[in-house]
Scaffold this motif. Structure first.
Motif, PDB file in Angstrom:
ATOM      1  N   LEU A  38      -5.077  -1.833   3.118  1.00  0.00           N
ATOM      2  CA  LEU A  38      -3.937  -1.166   2.516  1.00  0.00           C
ATOM      3  C   LEU A  38      -4.419  -0.503   1.234  1.00  0.00           C
ATOM      4  N   LEU A  39      -4.315   0.821   1.190  1.00  0.00           N
ATOM      5  CA  LEU A  39      -4.774   1.595   0.039  1.00  0.00           C
ATOM      6  C   LEU A  39      -3.571   2.177  -0.686  1.00  0.00           C
ATOM      7  N   VAL A  40      -3.541   1.970  -1.989  1.00  0.00           N
ATOM      8  CA  VAL A  40      -2.484   2.503  -2.841  1.00  0.00           C
ATOM      9  C   VAL A  40      -3.158   3.450  -3.836  1.00  0.00           C
ATOM     10  N   GLU A  41      -2.715   4.712  -3.834  1.00  0.00           N
ATOM     11  CA  GLU A  41      -3.466   5.742  -4.556  1.00  0.00           C
ATOM     12  C   GLU A  41      -2.573   6.557  -5.480  1.00  0.00           C
ATOM     13  N   ARG A  42      -3.123   6.872  -6.650  1.00  0.00           N
ATOM     14  CA  ARG A  42      -2.489   7.811  -7.578  1.00  0.00           C
ATOM     15  C   ARG A  42      -3.422   9.002  -7.774  1.00  0.00           C
ATOM     16  N   ASP A  43      -2.837  10.180  -7.847  1.00  0.00           N
ATOM     17  CA  ASP A  43      -3.651  11.370  -8.070  1.00  0.00           C
ATOM     18  C   ASP A  43      -4.054  11.505  -9.526  1.00  0.00           C
ATOM     19  N   GLU A  44      -3.238  10.976 -10.398  1.00  0.00           N
ATOM     20  CA  GLU A  44      -3.513  11.047 -11.833  1.00  0.00           C
ATOM     21  C   GLU A  44      -2.638  10.019 -12.527  1.00  0.00           C
ATOM     22  N   GLY A  45      -2.692  10.039 -13.858  1.00  0.00           N
ATOM     23  CA  GLY A  45      -1.840   9.126 -14.608  1.00  0.00           C
ATOM     24  C   GLY A  45      -2.541   7.817 -14.908  1.00  0.00           C
ATOM     25  N   PRO A  46      -1.783   6.820 -15.359  1.00  0.00           N
ATOM     26  CA  PRO A  46      -2.391   5.550 -15.767  1.00  0.00           C
ATOM     27  C   PRO A  46      -2.931   4.772 -14.578  1.00  0.00           C
ATOM     28  N   GLY A  47      -3.895   3.910 -14.859  1.00  0.00           N
ATOM     29  CA  GLY A  47      -4.437   3.054 -13.819  1.00  0.00           C
ATOM     30  C   GLY A  47      -3.447   1.965 -13.443  1.00  0.00           C
ATOM     31  N   PHE A  48      -3.763   1.255 -12.371  1.00  0.00           N
ATOM     32  CA  PHE A  48      -2.893   0.171 -11.935  1.00  0.00           C
ATOM     33  C   PHE A  48      -3.067  -1.043 -12.843  1.00  0.00           C
ATOM     34  N   THR A  49      -2.011  -1.826 -12.956  1.00  0.00           N
ATOM     35  CA  THR A  49      -1.999  -2.975 -13.850  1.00  0.00           C
ATOM     36  C   THR A  49      -2.170  -4.271 -13.071  1.00  0.00           C
ATOM     37  N   GLU A  50      -2.276  -5.369 -13.792  1.00  0.00           N
ATOM     38  CA  GLU A  50      -2.353  -6.672 -13.143  1.00  0.00           C
ATOM     39  C   GLU A  50      -1.041  -7.017 -12.442  1.00  0.00           C
ATOM     40  N   ASP A  51       0.083  -6.508 -12.946  1.00  0.00           N
ATOM     41  CA  ASP A  51       1.353  -6.689 -12.235  1.00  0.00           C
ATOM     42  C   ASP A  51       1.312  -5.985 -10.878  1.00  0.00           C
ATOM     43  N   ASP A  52       0.725  -4.795 -10.837  1.00  0.00           N
ATOM     44  CA  ASP A  52       0.592  -4.069  -9.571  1.00  0.00           C
ATOM     45  C   ASP A  52      -0.263  -4.868  -8.590  1.00  0.00           C
ATOM     46  N   ARG A  53      -1.356  -5.402  -9.096  1.00  0.00           N
ATOM     47  CA  ARG A  53      -2.241  -6.208  -8.249  1.00  0.00           C
ATOM     48  C   ARG A  53      -1.504  -7.449  -7.724  1.00  0.00           C
ATOM     49  N   PHE A  54      -0.771  -8.098  -8.609  1.00  0.00           N
ATOM     50  CA  PHE A  54      -0.059  -9.313  -8.210  1.00  0.00           C
ATOM     51  C   PHE A  54       1.015  -8.998  -7.178  1.00  0.00           C
ATOM     52  N   LEU A  55       1.639  -7.833  -7.294  1.00  0.00           N
ATOM     53  CA  LEU A  55       2.638  -7.428  -6.307  1.00  0.00           C
ATOM     54  C   LEU A  55       2.022  -7.356  -4.914  1.00  0.00           C
ATOM     55  N   LEU A  56       0.841  -6.738  -4.774  1.00  0.00           N
ATOM     56  CA  LEU A  56       0.194  -6.657  -3.470  1.00  0.00           C
ATOM     57  C   LEU A  56      -0.209  -8.030  -2.962  1.00  0.00           C
ATOM     58  N   LEU A  57      -0.630  -8.908  -3.872  1.00  0.00           N
ATOM     59  CA  LEU A  57      -0.964 -10.271  -3.462  1.00  0.00           C
ATOM     60  C   LEU A  57       0.275 -10.998  -2.928  1.00  0.00           C
ATOM     61  N   LEU A  58       1.421 -10.758  -3.564  1.00  0.00           N
ATOM     62  CA  LEU A  58       2.670 -11.357  -3.076  1.00  0.00           C
ATOM     63  C   LEU A  58       3.030 -10.832  -1.683  1.00  0.00           C
ATOM     64  N   LEU A  59       2.778  -9.541  -1.476  1.00  0.00           N
ATOM     65  CA  LEU A  59       3.137  -8.922  -0.199  1.00  0.00           C
ATOM     66  C   LEU A  59       2.158  -9.260   0.922  1.00  0.00           C
ATOM     67  N   MET A  60       0.945  -9.674   0.565  1.00  0.00           N
ATOM     68  CA  MET A  60      -0.141  -9.813   1.535  1.00  0.00           C
ATOM     69  C   MET A  60       0.223 -10.666   2.755  1.00  0.00           C
ATOM     70  N   PRO A  61       0.688 -11.898   2.624  1.00  0.00           N
ATOM     71  CA  PRO A  61       0.973 -12.684   3.837  1.00  0.00           C
ATOM     72  C   PRO A  61       2.099 -12.085   4.670  1.00  0.00           C
ATOM     73  N   HIS A  62       3.054 -11.447   4.031  1.00  0.00           N
ATOM     74  CA  HIS A  62       4.173 -10.842   4.756  1.00  0.00           C
ATOM     75  C   HIS A  62       3.722  -9.585   5.491  1.00  0.00           C
ATOM     76  N   LEU A  63       2.863  -8.808   4.854  1.00  0.00           N
ATOM     77  CA  LEU A  63       2.310  -7.626   5.510  1.00  0.00           C
ATOM     78  C   LEU A  63       1.515  -8.018   6.750  1.00  0.00           C
ATOM     79  N   GLU A  64       0.718  -9.071   6.619  1.00  0.00           N
ATOM     80  CA  GLU A  64      -0.076  -9.536   7.756  1.00  0.00           C
ATOM     81  C   GLU A  64       0.840 -10.033   8.881  1.00  0.00           C
ATOM     82  N   ARG A  65       1.906 -10.734   8.525  1.00  0.00           N
ATOM     83  CA  ARG A  65       2.860 -11.217   9.529  1.00  0.00           C
ATOM     84  C   ARG A  65       3.531 -10.056  10.248  1.00  0.00           C
TER      85      ARG A  65
END
Length: 258
Positions: A143-170
């Motif tokens: 799963l790739l999440v991409e921005r063309d410009e602007g600020p980089g992703f934060t630790e909250d963004d990373r944690f969000l994907l970690l929260l979604l991970m088991p549900h996405l796999e299911r």
């Protein structure tokens, strides 16, 4: 990410995201649009690939400038060889080289901006997150999440994907089982047609072998594609090969992508 991760409004959006169903190949199309909006990015895509076979199987996602998309199968192009040639020296191959899966990596985790810009895979040096899930053999879901410009992703963004991970796999596994069930329900005539596709035969050749008209072949094939949830013969053969491979059956090599 739009909003605070622990806010009630953000948690409500996440709950809605996890309950989504509807049209879409590997995941609901609406999942990608909602996640793109939540993370405030330009594109979210799910890629299915096999780095050992240097093959991309599909890419499904949502881009702000084009809407939902599905590339299945991913066609071979001359630039693919160059991409794979640089793959093992790029941060893209970190999961295989480190054995680190079920993990979210940011492209800023590894190299300096100057180092990233010096490599063909990261020369654009735009913000990117990648979640990697193993899928048997050398296959992976990314799963790739991409921005063309602007600020980089934060630790909250990373944690969000970690929260979604088991549900996405299911969600993905559920749709895989549904496709496998579709294979089990195809008619004897459709299975016969599928075996002809595995041999790489044209519609005219299939018609002659089965003593039916080309129009009837096209009609049967369209019904077969609808049943399997694919759009063309290459995707149908790849799906059958994938399911046979998982079941330990002999796998046809006809019409595989490079």
């Amino acid at each position: 990410m739009r909003g605070n991760l622990s806010s009630e409004s953000t948690l409500r959006v996440i709950r809605e995201l996890l309950q989504l169903d509807g049209p879409g190949y590997a995941l609901p199309d609406e999942f990608f649009r909602r996640l793109c909006e939540l993370v405030d990015c330009e594109c979210v895509r799910l890629n299915h690939l096999d780095s050992t076979a240097e093959t991309h199987y599909f890419s499904q996602g949502y881009a702000v400038d084009e809407g939902p998309f599905l590339i299945h199968p991913v066609p071979w192009a001359p630039e693919n060889d160059a991409w794979w040639a640089d793959y093992w020296t790029s941060i893209c191959s970190f999961p295989e080289r480190s054995g680190t899966y079920h993990h979210v990596q940011l492209n800023t985790d590894f190299l300096t901006a100057q180092q990233r810009r010096a490599h063909p895979h990261t020369a654009r040096d735009t913000p990117e997150m990648m979640l990697v899930l193993p899928d048997g053999g050398g296959r992976q879901l990314r799963l790739l999440v991409e921005r063309d410009e602007g600020p980089g992703f934060t630790e909250d963004d990373r944690f969000l994907l970690l929260l979604l991970m088991p549900h996405l796999e299911r969600m993905y596994r559920t749709r895989e089982r549904q496709r496998a069930g579709s294979i089990a329900r195809i008619t004897p005539r459709q299975r016969e047609l599928l075996e002809q596709l595995r041999l790489g035969l044209t519609n005219a050749q299939i018609a002659r072998r089965l003593h039916i008209s080309e129009g009837t072949v096209r009609t049967h094939l369209q019904h077969l594609y609808d049943r399997l949830g694919v759009t063309n013969r290459v995707a149908a053969v790849m799906l059958m090969d994938r399911l046979d491979d998982d079941a330990g059956a002999p796998v046809s090599t006809t019409m595989r992508l490079r």
